[in-house]
Design a protein around this motif. Structure first.
Motif, PDB file in Angstrom:
ATOM      1  N   GLY A 181       0.755  -1.242   0.000  1.00 15.81           N
ATOM      2  CA  GLY A 181       0.000   0.000   0.000  1.00 15.81           C
ATOM      3  C   GLY A 181       0.786   1.293   0.000  1.00 15.81           C
ATOM      4  N   LEU A 184       0.579   3.239  -3.342  1.00 17.74           N
ATOM      5  CA  LEU A 184      -0.839   3.553  -3.507  1.00 17.74           C
ATOM      6  C   LEU A 184      -1.252   4.766  -2.648  1.00 17.74           C
ATOM      7  CD1 LEU A 184      -2.670   0.217  -3.565  1.00 17.74           C
ATOM      8  CD2 LEU A 184      -3.917   2.218  -2.923  1.00 17.74           C
ATOM      9  N   ASP A 278       8.559  -5.744   1.926  1.00 14.24           N
ATOM     10  CA  ASP A 278       9.458  -4.713   2.422  1.00 14.24           C
ATOM     11  C   ASP A 278       9.712  -4.950   3.917  1.00 14.24           C
ATOM     12  OD1 ASP A 278      10.630  -2.359   3.327  1.00 14.24           O
ATOM     13  OD2 ASP A 278       9.430  -1.076   2.027  1.00 14.24           O
TER      14      ASP A 278
HETATM   15  P1  NAD Z   1       2.163  -1.032  -5.989  1.00 12.58           P
HETATM   16  O1  NAD Z   1       2.595   0.327  -6.333  1.00 12.58           O
HETATM   17  O2  NAD Z   1       2.663  -2.135  -6.850  1.00 12.58           O
HETATM   18  O3  NAD Z   1       0.567  -0.997  -5.963  1.00 12.58           O
HETATM   19  C1  NAD Z   1      -0.233  -2.109  -5.815  1.00 12.58           C
HETATM   20  C2  NAD Z   1      -1.119  -2.230  -7.014  1.00 12.58           C
HETATM   21  O4  NAD Z   1      -1.787  -3.484  -6.986  1.00 12.58           O
HETATM   22  C3  NAD Z   1      -2.192  -1.158  -7.057  1.00 12.58           C
HETATM   23  O5  NAD Z   1      -2.063  -0.421  -8.235  1.00 12.58           O
HETATM   24  C4  NAD Z   1      -3.508  -1.905  -7.063  1.00 12.58           C
HETATM   25  O6  NAD Z   1      -4.435  -1.339  -7.949  1.00 12.58           O
HETATM   26  C5  NAD Z   1      -3.090  -3.310  -7.528  1.00 12.58           C
HETATM   27  N1  NAD Z   1      -3.902  -4.429  -6.991  1.00 12.58           N
HETATM   28  C6  NAD Z   1      -4.192  -5.559  -7.668  1.00 12.58           C
HETATM   29  N2  NAD Z   1      -4.927  -6.404  -6.915  1.00 12.58           N
HETATM   30  C7  NAD Z   1      -5.088  -5.807  -5.728  1.00 12.58           C
HETATM   31  C8  NAD Z   1      -5.732  -6.200  -4.520  1.00 12.58           C
HETATM   32  N3  NAD Z   1      -6.368  -7.389  -4.403  1.00 12.58           N
HETATM   33  N4  NAD Z   1      -5.651  -5.380  -3.461  1.00 12.58           N
HETATM   34  C9  NAD Z   1      -5.006  -4.200  -3.543  1.00 12.58           C
HETATM   35  N5  NAD Z   1      -4.391  -3.753  -4.675  1.00 12.58           N
HETATM   36  C10 NAD Z   1      -4.422  -4.560  -5.769  1.00 12.58           C
HETATM   37  O7  NAD Z   1       2.546  -1.448  -4.514  1.00 12.58           O
HETATM   38  P2  NAD Z   1       2.150  -0.805  -3.129  1.00 12.58           P
HETATM   39  O8  NAD Z   1       1.641  -1.942  -2.317  1.00 12.58           O
HETATM   40  O9  NAD Z   1       1.296   0.401  -3.243  1.00 12.58           O
HETATM   41  O10 NAD Z   1       3.574  -0.316  -2.584  1.00 12.58           O
HETATM   42  C11 NAD Z   1       4.522  -1.251  -2.119  1.00 12.58           C
HETATM   43  C12 NAD Z   1       5.922  -0.787  -2.438  1.00 12.58           C
HETATM   44  O11 NAD Z   1       6.140   0.515  -1.898  1.00 12.58           O
HETATM   45  C13 NAD Z   1       6.945  -1.675  -1.810  1.00 12.58           C
HETATM   46  O12 NAD Z   1       7.862  -2.061  -2.805  1.00 12.58           O
HETATM   47  C14 NAD Z   1       7.627  -0.773  -0.769  1.00 12.58           C
HETATM   48  O13 NAD Z   1       8.973  -1.142  -0.615  1.00 12.58           O
HETATM   49  C15 NAD Z   1       7.460   0.576  -1.360  1.00 12.58           C
HETATM   50  N6  NAD Z   1       7.525   1.771  -0.504  1.00 12.58           N
HETATM   51  C16 NAD Z   1       7.517   1.723   0.871  1.00 12.58           C
HETATM   52  C17 NAD Z   1       7.534   2.893   1.628  1.00 12.58           C
HETATM   53  C18 NAD Z   1       7.486   2.822   3.139  1.00 12.58           C
HETATM   54  O14 NAD Z   1       7.322   1.760   3.711  1.00 12.58           O
HETATM   55  N7  NAD Z   1       7.591   3.952   3.869  1.00 12.58           N
HETATM   56  C19 NAD Z   1       7.554   4.139   0.979  1.00 12.58           C
HETATM   57  C20 NAD Z   1       7.548   4.147  -0.420  1.00 12.58           C
HETATM   58  C21 NAD Z   1       7.516   2.971  -1.155  1.00 12.58           C
END
Ligand code: NAD
Length: 425
Positions: A181, A184, A278
């Motif tokens: 998340g 997102l 992560d």
């Molecule tokens: P992501 O950007 O890949 O987004 C997830 C995507 O999956 C979304 O676009 C969503 O539409 C899609 N999706 C498909 N099926 C889904 C479902 N069943 N439920 C929810 N979404 C679904 O990943 P993310 O999870 O938004 O971000 C994770 C990444 O962010 C990790 O790699 C992490 O290391 C990094 N990150 C972490 C931090 C922190 O912890 N402070 C800060 C910045 C980035």
């Protein structure tokens, strides 16, 4: 007689996994160097790539979680973790296995609003327009709504007497479903900055996820009979009471709690890593949560049931995805998620919390009785033997001799190897 998993060769273990779980040949191949992460993929993941870096992947056995048998992949360089969680899972199985779950899948994103004449008044204005702001955030990410998630709440906090005076912080709580998340939420927050500035004036400065994911708590509990806890010269009651005394130490003293929780994270990080999640985010959340009362405490709780059983409970933030990030691009992580048969990030959170509890019990049981060095050093002896350059056929004998001599260090290992190799000539 069929060999136990730990007695099998690596090809035999892979065969066992394929038979037990229905993993395809291609999925199993992801465990082998040539089937795992390719250089080309790695080059797309981060910057300035020059190679790959490997760690051992082991499979923890005996876990029954919410009535289901689960094989748990663990990526870790430290000996004895996989063996000890497997053993504790066996004891937990005798008491009915682990019960586990998660509070919700909500993550918190923060907006820092500066340069406001009256931060309290601005906070009230934000609350008055909560519905519109939540709607704007929902409209920004329609696909998340499709998956059953979306913004759930908006809260305001005025931070007083900071080094730059008082300012407003807005918390956006978003159900991120099966994603970790962070990306997102960060993009949702960046989008919300303009409507917030328009509403309250001032300047939106930071727009970022909080890793203190205390609305996304994974928990696990298990019970252990005294009969199962007994070993060697220690009665079950002695072990149980020793564990309760050891836990009380971690509850009351941050110096002890830090090491107690490090042991828990030995189990947790290994599975987080195996699923390409992560682990820094999970670590940050765990330790911030452990300090939520103002004193850094144990992440687990141990108590005695009226029938004398030992009851363990653990609860900690678990920001994990089974989609997004590298979870579905890293071939071994993909296989690992399939191996566990997880269908949601909530299920994965409960599994990982169970592993943390198992690892905590392993450490407490050893510390409260014979100390951790005996078991640990025997396995450590193998690593020392390896680093001294023992050939595969010499490894077991050299580790056994180092352990028997209670003199486990590279200098002694080299000396023994010198004698052996000299005598072979
Ligand atoms: P992501 O950007 O890949 O987004 C997830 C995507 O999956 C979304 O676009 C969503 O539409 C899609 N999706 C498909 N099926 C889904 C479902 N069943 N439920 C929810 N979404 C679904 O990943 P993310 O999870 O938004 O971000 C994770 C990444 O962010 C990790 O790699 C992490 O290391 C990094 N990150 C972490 C931090 C922190 O912890 N402070 C800060 C910045 C980035």
């Amino acid at each position: 007689m069929t060999k136990k998993f730990y007695q099998q060769s690596i090809p035999e273990r892979l065969e066992t996994l394929a038979q037990k779980t229905g993993l395809s040949a291609e999925e199993v191949a992801a465990y082998q160097a040539e089937g795992g992460l390719s250089l080309e993929m790695a080059d797309h993941m981060i910057e300035n790539v020059v190679g790959l870096y490997s760690l051992p992947l082991g499979i923890a056995q005996n876990f029954v979680i919410n009535g289901r048998e689960v094989l748990i992949p663990m990526v870790i360089e430290e000996p004895s973790v996989v063996a000890s969680v497997s053993f504790m899972a066996k004891l937990a199985r005798n008491g009915g296995g682990f019960e586990a779950g998660m509070s919700s899948q909500e993550m918190i994103g923060q907006l820092q609003v500066l340069d406001l004449e009256d931060p309290r008044k601005a906070a009230e204005t934000v609350l008055t327009h909560k519905t519109e702001l939540l709607q704007a955030a929902s409209d920004f990410h329609p696909s998340l709504i499709k998956y059953g998630g979306g913004p759930r709440d908006l809260q305001v906090h005025v931070l007083e007497e900071t080094p730059i005076g008082s300012f407003l912080v807005i918390h956006l709580c978003v159900d991120v479903r099966d994603a970790m998340g962070a990306n997102l939420i960060n993009s949702m927050l960046e989008f919300l900055a303009a409507p917030v500035e328009e509403l309250v004036g001032g300047r939106v400065h930071l727009r970022i996820l909080s890793n203190l994911a205390d609305r996304r708590l994974a928990w696990a509990r298990a019970r252990f009979t005294c009969q199962d806890l007994a070993f060697g010269e220690y009665s079950g009651e002695q072990v149980r009471d020793g564990i309760l005394e050891a836990w009380a130490f971690a509850e009351a003293d941050p110096y002890r709690a830090a090491t107690h929780n490090k042991g828990i994270m030995n189990g947790i990080d290994a599975v987080v890593l195996a699923t390409a999640n992560d682990w820094r985010a999970v670590e940050a959340g765990a330790h911030a949560y452990a300090a939520r009362s103002g004193l850094y405490r144990s992440l687990s709780t141990w108590s005695k049931e009226s029938n004398g059983d030992l009851l363990g409970f653990i609860e900690l933030p678990m920001a994990l995805g089974i989609v997004g990030g590298a979870t579905q691009t890293h071939p071994s992580a993909k296989t690992n998620l399939k191996l566990m048969g997880v269908k949601s990030s909530a299920e994965l959170g409960g599994i990982i919390a169970s592993v943390g509890l198992a690892q905590n019990l392993a450490a407490l049981r050893a510390l409260a009785t014979e100390g951790i060095q005996r078991g640990h050093m025997n396995l450590h002896a193998r690593q020392i033997a390896l680093s001294a350059g023992a050939k595969p056929e010499q490894l077991d004998a050299l580790a056994a001799q180092l352990a028997a001599e209670k003199n486990i260090n590279v200098a002694r290992a080299l000396e023994i190897l010198g004698q052996w190799n000299g005598s072979i000539k």
